[in-house]
Design a protein around this motif. Structure first.
Motif, short mmCIF file in Angstrom:
data_model
loop_
_atom_site.label_atom_id
_atom_site.label_comp_id
_atom_site.label_asym_id
_atom_site.label_seq_id
_atom_site.Cartn_x
_atom_site.Cartn_y
_atom_site.Cartn_z
N LEU A 220 6.83 12.50 -17.45
CA LEU A 220 5.46 12.73 -17.93
C LEU A 220 4.49 12.81 -16.77
O LEU A 220 3.66 13.72 -16.69
CB LEU A 220 5.04 11.58 -18.85
CG LEU A 220 5.46 11.68 -20.31
CD1 LEU A 220 4.96 10.47 -21.07
CD2 LEU A 220 4.88 12.96 -20.90
N GLU A 221 4.62 11.82 -15.88
CA GLU A 221 3.67 11.78 -14.78
C GLU A 221 3.86 13.00 -13.87
O GLU A 221 2.90 13.66 -13.47
CB GLU A 221 3.84 10.50 -13.97
CG GLU A 221 2.71 10.34 -12.97
CD GLU A 221 3.12 9.54 -11.78
OE1 GLU A 221 4.27 9.08 -11.72
OE2 GLU A 221 2.28 9.38 -10.88
N ARG A 222 5.13 13.28 -13.56
CA ARG A 222 5.41 14.41 -12.67
C ARG A 222 4.90 15.72 -13.25
O ARG A 222 4.42 16.59 -12.54
CB ARG A 222 6.92 14.54 -12.44
CG ARG A 222 7.57 13.28 -11.88
CD ARG A 222 7.34 13.16 -10.42
NE ARG A 222 6.44 12.05 -10.15
CZ ARG A 222 6.15 11.61 -8.94
NH1 ARG A 222 6.68 12.19 -7.90
NH2 ARG A 222 5.30 10.63 -8.77
N SER A 223 5.01 15.86 -14.56
CA SER A 223 4.61 17.13 -15.16
C SER A 223 3.12 17.38 -14.97
O SER A 223 2.67 18.53 -14.89
CB SER A 223 4.98 17.16 -16.64
OG SER A 223 4.26 16.17 -17.33
N ILE B 251 0.82 -1.22 0.00
CA ILE B 251 0.00 0.00 0.00
C ILE B 251 0.85 1.27 0.00
O ILE B 251 0.33 2.37 -0.09
CB ILE B 251 -0.98 0.03 1.21
CG1 ILE B 251 -0.20 0.07 2.52
CG2 ILE B 251 -1.93 -1.14 1.15
CD1 ILE B 251 -1.10 0.30 3.73
N ARG B 252 2.18 1.10 0.07
CA ARG B 252 3.03 2.28 0.15
C ARG B 252 2.84 3.24 -1.03
O ARG B 252 2.75 4.46 -0.83
CB ARG B 252 4.50 1.85 0.27
CG ARG B 252 5.41 2.98 0.76
CD ARG B 252 6.80 2.47 0.99
NE ARG B 252 7.32 1.86 -0.23
CZ ARG B 252 8.46 1.17 -0.30
NH1 ARG B 252 9.17 0.99 0.79
NH2 ARG B 252 8.86 0.64 -1.43
N PRO B 253 2.74 2.74 -2.27
CA PRO B 253 2.52 3.70 -3.37
C PRO B 253 1.23 4.49 -3.19
O PRO B 253 1.18 5.68 -3.50
CB PRO B 253 2.43 2.81 -4.60
CG PRO B 253 3.09 1.53 -4.22
CD PRO B 253 2.86 1.36 -2.76
N ALA B 254 0.21 3.83 -2.68
CA ALA B 254 -1.07 4.52 -2.50
C ALA B 254 -0.98 5.57 -1.41
O ALA B 254 -1.51 6.68 -1.55
CB ALA B 254 -2.17 3.51 -2.17
N GLU C 293 8.58 12.43 -3.09
CA GLU C 293 7.56 11.39 -3.16
C GLU C 293 8.02 10.26 -4.07
O GLU C 293 7.79 9.09 -3.82
CB GLU C 293 6.23 11.99 -3.64
CG GLU C 293 5.04 11.09 -3.43
CD GLU C 293 4.72 10.22 -4.63
OE1 GLU C 293 3.99 9.24 -4.46
OE2 GLU C 293 5.20 10.51 -5.75
N SER C 294 8.68 10.66 -5.15
CA SER C 294 9.15 9.67 -6.12
C SER C 294 10.15 8.71 -5.48
O SER C 294 10.13 7.51 -5.74
CB SER C 294 9.79 10.43 -7.28
OG SER C 294 10.31 9.54 -8.20
N GLY D 260 1.69 7.09 -0.64
CA GLY D 260 2.48 8.15 -1.26
C GLY D 260 1.62 9.03 -2.16
O GLY D 260 1.70 10.26 -2.09
N ALA D 261 0.76 8.40 -2.96
CA ALA D 261 -0.08 9.19 -3.87
C ALA D 261 -1.02 10.09 -3.09
O ALA D 261 -1.20 11.27 -3.42
CB ALA D 261 -0.87 8.25 -4.79
N GLY D 262 -1.62 9.53 -2.03
CA GLY D 262 -2.53 10.34 -1.21
C GLY D 262 -1.79 11.47 -0.51
O GLY D 262 -2.26 12.61 -0.48
N SER D 263 -0.60 11.15 0.04
CA SER D 263 0.18 12.17 0.74
C SER D 263 0.59 13.28 -0.19
O SER D 263 0.63 14.45 0.19
CB SER D 263 1.44 11.55 1.34
OG SER D 263 1.09 10.48 2.17
N LEU D 264 0.90 12.90 -1.41
CA LEU D 264 1.32 13.89 -2.40
C LEU D 264 0.17 14.89 -2.63
O LEU D 264 0.38 16.10 -2.67
CB LEU D 264 1.68 13.18 -3.70
CG LEU D 264 2.24 14.05 -4.81
CD1 LEU D 264 3.52 14.73 -4.34
CD2 LEU D 264 2.51 13.21 -6.06
N LEU D 265 -1.04 14.34 -2.75
CA LEU D 265 -2.20 15.23 -2.94
C LEU D 265 -2.36 16.16 -1.74
O LEU D 265 -2.64 17.35 -1.89
CB LEU D 265 -3.48 14.42 -3.15
CG LEU D 265 -3.55 13.61 -4.44
CD1 LEU D 265 -4.84 12.82 -4.50
CD2 LEU D 265 -3.44 14.53 -5.65
N VAL D 266 -2.17 15.60 -0.55
CA VAL D 266 -2.30 16.41 0.66
C VAL D 266 -1.25 17.51 0.67
O VAL D 266 -1.55 18.69 0.90
CB VAL D 266 -2.15 15.53 1.92
CG1 VAL D 266 -2.07 16.40 3.17
CG2 VAL D 266 -3.32 14.56 2.03
#
Lengths: 376, 529
Positions: free
Chosen positions: B362-365, B194-197, B257-258, B199-205
């Motif tokens: 691409l994703e980061r942009s 679940i670590r990527p998830a 995050e990456s 990370g994705a949520g934390s990034l949004l926060v």
């Protein structure tokens, strides 16, 4: 001068009293609950017989308005929406497209839009942003017959904009605590006098307050302004979100005095006529700046004549009466006078050497506020 | 022979896919070009960037992002675990309740908290009979972190939940048979999956905390957005330079995050169900924890809005509520959600399936737009529309498309994040298997992968919908004259002190958002229990 002035003032006090009573009864704009759907001129005089007509040039004597006009309005919808509705009622062929936003945001927007701006008229809450738009070279000079309607001191010397209603900086004070003589007529006396320790309120994030500090900076220099701000902080001034809240807090006795535009006091008094709240003015300094809300024709206007004619209507007898009775502002035409417990504009003592468009320069003011630790 | 053909097709598709993703990323990044051009013009003012106040703003902003993100993980992950993997009672109810703060715009939350916890706040008044004479000051760093956390932790909660549900539980069962205790199992088996998830949520926060304007403004805490807002009033150069600095901070966060994300563990058996953990004596504390967070986040604003509604105070016909505000808000949000979900698919697919610099870039942009304040994007698009939109701009017809574009620029990462994590958990071997059985690649993708990632795609779209409903500054700048949404109406009523009339659109906004959240839970919730 004083003879004439005194007589006028007595008459006005009578008019004011009746007018305010009439307002409280049938308009109830700012009181609780009630709502008047449309503005009808002549209501101010309803208490004094049927022959009353608003002072000034009636719309009837002005050229008709028609077509579509895009108004970038820094004045809120709650305040001017009904005036626009009234204009539309008078001229069914007229469509007004208002865009309500912060005045300075609209100035930036017009600048960003360049030559393709849809704006015909910029209607602002203060002279500062009108000056900024004019400085950016984005206004069209108003015709003399429009400018001539307003008193000279309320319009741009270059004729790029005109004030449409006035607002005075005042000191609201609690009459249970202070008599009129307790309020100094010098703004710099407030941090010095110990009776104001922990007794005053201000709203530093509020545009009018920032214009006031800008005026002090222009008139008295950066250092003296900084000392004044620091002095007020040291004397325990309380911070409020806006100046209506200050007038309310003074009426409640939460604080004993404050810095606020004049009409907030009138709004509180309209809802609570017995509140121990009164208005004082300083003399010839930043504390007594008389600023205007006003309008300019944008240089990209589709039809400059039509846009100027729209501005002309904001100086009509009906529009001026709207500002007097609905927003408690000062009229800017020589024929009309304010209502409520307010001195006529001739008796105010704003700093004579201040040109209102100098108030456009409030960037350094924000920096100064941050410097003394006020977060705005 | 047959194998070669498959590989050729895969190779061709991957180049085409990368090109499509690249084109989308380029369009999304275009407002940044305006920002860079503006900064180039403002290069005379570069010294401002190292001024004391600017450094302080930088430190404040980083501290805020770190504080809110940390607190959101601390709250979001355990709550997600409780609602997915344990025998918590009324799990579906708690799931909805815990996600619900997401529907509250943080500026409404901030306003309510100030109103409630202020010097003479409502709560103090209510608590006064109990002997509470004063409450700790809500202003500044602490209050800003509190409010932002309460309204952004659901990003972590939702993404973590989605990942927990698709965790390959056969591994957990295996770990248990190896006598690992609960914590050890979580640390060694569940967490890596679940670590990527998280990370994705934390990034949004983190990005939300950096880009939010209303909350720090109301809580009086000087961060980038707040100073940019003041600066754009008198010095557009400074505003542009600060915005660029904000974008740089965002890039750093993306880089962090990456690194944290690492390679997520993929599963060949997504969504296999395991028996729930028994809470036992922990059941009561768990229920209380699940109640406390939403109570604080929801009861305070609902209470304050309710008070505003009851004590209507002054009203004016100019601010009377119109049903079309709801239609305008919903229409715009739906359009933004649809466009964002479609644009996110190729980017997320490239990011999940391909390794290397190009997919990562691409994703980061896609995330960069999220860091440009709505105010700055609004001004950039006004500039763009006015210069290239000609008569269409003057007539106002391209304003709504520009507005939808602004939303997509801002909120695309929400769709990308959610979609990518779904792709990552569906092993591409499933699709490859389908292809070796003779399915053409596009069909294999549609029939095998897409259904498996649909909850993630819809979840991302729903997030975009919700966030668009709440967006304020870009909407203010770009909406056509006379076009009001719930938020713009609520904003003007509140700004002019007509609190009673501000309460109505605020409550309707909460209702519509809550309904969309319920739909979202239903969509993904087929195996909630």
């Amino acid at each position: 001068m004083s003879d004439n002035g005194h007589r006028r003032r007595r008459v006005l006090q009578a008019v004011g009293a009746v007018g305010t009573a009439g307002l409280a009864g049938c308009l109830d704009v700012f009181g609780g609950g009630g709502d008047n759907q449309t503005f009808q001129p002549g209501q101010i005089g309803s208490g004094r017989g049927g022959d009353y007509v608003p002072a000034g040039t009636p719309m009837e004597a002005m050229p008709d308005l028609s077509g579509t006009i895009d108004v970038y309005s820094g004045r809120g919808q709650a305040l001017v929406g009904r005036l626009f509705d009234y204009l539309h009622e008078q001229y069914p062929d007229l469509t007004i497209n208002p865009r309500y936003e912060d005045s300075i945001t609209l100035v930036n927007k017009i600048r960003e839009e360049g030559s393709n701006s849809p704006a015909d008229v910029f209607y602002s809450v203060n002279a500062g942003s009108l000056g900024a738009l004019a400085e950016a070279g984005r206004t069209a000079t108003l015709p003399d017959d429009v400018l001539g309607l307003a008193k000279e001191e309320f319009r741009d010397p270059e004729g790029e904009w005109t004030g449409t209603s006035g607002r005075a900086r005042t000191i609201p004070y609690n009459t249970d605590t202070f008599g009129e003589g307790d309020i100094p007529d010098d703004i710099f006396a407030f941090p010095e006098a110990s009776r104001f320790d922990d007794a005053m309120g201000w709203a530093p994030s509020y545009g009018s307050f920032q214009a006031f500090v800008t005026a002090m900076r222009v008139l008295n220099g950066r250092e003296k302004t900084k000392q004044w701000l620091q002095g007020m902080l040291d004397s325990g001034v309380q911070e409020y979100a806006d100046e209506f809240a200050i007038a309310q807090a003074v009426a409640d006795g939460e604080i004993q005095a404050g810095f606020a535009n004049h009409y907030y006091i009138q709004r509180v008094l309209d809802a609570r006529p017995d509140a121990p709240l009164a208005t004082a003015f300083t003399t010839n300094d930043a504390g007594a700046v008389f600023n205007v809300a006003g309008a300019a024709v944008v240089d990209t206007a589709n039809d400059t004549d039509m846009a100027a004619n729209f501005v002309r209507h904001l100086l009509s007898a009906e529009a001026q009466e709207y500002f007097i009775t609905q927003t408690y502002e000062y009229p800017v035409i020589p024929e009309a006078q304010p209502i409520g417990d307010l001195p006529p504009v001739e008796e105010l003592s704003p700093p004579p050497e201040l040109d209102l468009s100098q108030l456009a320069d409030y960037g350094p003011t924000i920096e100064l506020l941050r410097e003394v630790g006020i977060t705005v | 022979m047959a194998t070669n053909t498959v590989e050729e097709r895969v190779g061709g598709r991957s180049v085409g896919l990368t090109l499509v993703a690249g084109a989308i990323a380029a369009v999304v990044l275009s407002p940044l070009v305006w920002l860079l051009a503006g900064a180039f013009e403002a290069r005379d003012s570069l010294s401002l960037l190292v001024a004391d106040t600017t450094v302080e703003v930088f430190v404040n902003s980083v501290a805020l992002a770190a504080g809110v993100t940390g607190a959101s993980i601390v709250i979001g992950v355990p709550l997600a675990f409780l609602t997915v993997r344990t025998d918590l009672p009324a799990k579906r109810l708690f799931t909805v309740l815990l996600a619900m703060p997401l529907v509250v715009p943080s500026y409404i939350g901030a306003f309510a908290f100030v109103s409630a916890f202020g010097p003479r706040g409502r709560l103090q008044g209510i608590l006064a009979p109990l002997g509470v004479e004063s409450l700790p000051s809500i202003y500044g760093f602490g209050g800003t972190v509190l409010v932002l956390t309460l309204y952004t932790y659901p990003y972590v909660f939702i993404t973590t939940r989605a990942a927990l549900k698709t965790v390959d539980t056969s591994l957990i069962d295996a770990a248990r048979t190896l006598q690992h205790d609960g914590w050890e199992t979580f640390r060694r088996v569940t967490f890596p999956q679940i670590r990527p998830a998280i990370g994705a949520g934390s990034l949004l926060v983190a990005l939300y905390a950096l880009s939010d304007f209303g909350t720090p403004q109301i809580m009086r805490y000087d961060v980038f957005t707040r100073v940019i807002f003041s600066a754009q009033k008198y010095d557009l150069d400074l505003a542009v330079l600060l915005s660029l600095q904000l974008v740089v901070v965002t890039l750093v966060i993306l880089a962090i995050e990456s690194r944290v994300r690492g390679g997520g563990v993929q599963s060949d058996h997504p969504g296999r169900r395991a028996s729930s953990l028994r809470l036992g004596r922990l059941k009561v504390p768990a229920v209380l924890a699940c109640l406390a967070v939403p109570t604080l986040a929801l009861a305070v604003p609902l209470g304050i809005l309710g008070l505003w509604l009851v004590n209507t105070g002054r009203t004016t016909s100019s601010l009377a509520f119109q049903p079309e505000y709801v239609l305008n808000s919903v229409g715009l949000s739906f359009a933004a959600a649809l466009v964002a979900a479609v644009c996110a698919l190729p980017i997320a697919l490239v990011a999940a399936r391909q390794r290397g610099l190009v997919p990562a870039a691409l994703e980061r942009s896609a995330y960069v737009g999220y860091a440009i304040p709505g105010l700055v994007i609004g001004l950039a698009l006004v500039f763009f529309g006015a210069h290239y939109g000609g008569e269409f701009y003057r007539q106002g017809v391209i304003l709504l498309p520009l507005l939808v574009f602004a939303y997509v620029v801002r909120f695309l990462p929400q769709a990308v994040g959610s979609t990518r994590t779904s792709f990552e958990q569906v092993s591409s071997t499933l699709e490859e298997a389908a292809r070796t059985l003779g399915e053409p690649p596009s069909r294999a993708f549609r029939r095998v992968t897409l259904p498996l990632v649909a909850p993630g795609v819809l979840g991302g779209a729903a997030l975009v919908f919700l966030t668009t409903m709440k967006e304020l500054p870009a909407t203010l700048l770009l909406r056509p004259a006379g076009f009001d949404t719930l938020v713009t109406h609520l904003w003007s009523a509140e700004q002019q002190g007509y609190y009673g009339q501000a309460a109505i659109p605020a409550l309707v906004l909460l209702l519509v958002s809550a309904l969309s959240l319920l739909v979202m839970v239903r969509l993904e919730g087929y195996d909630v229990e």
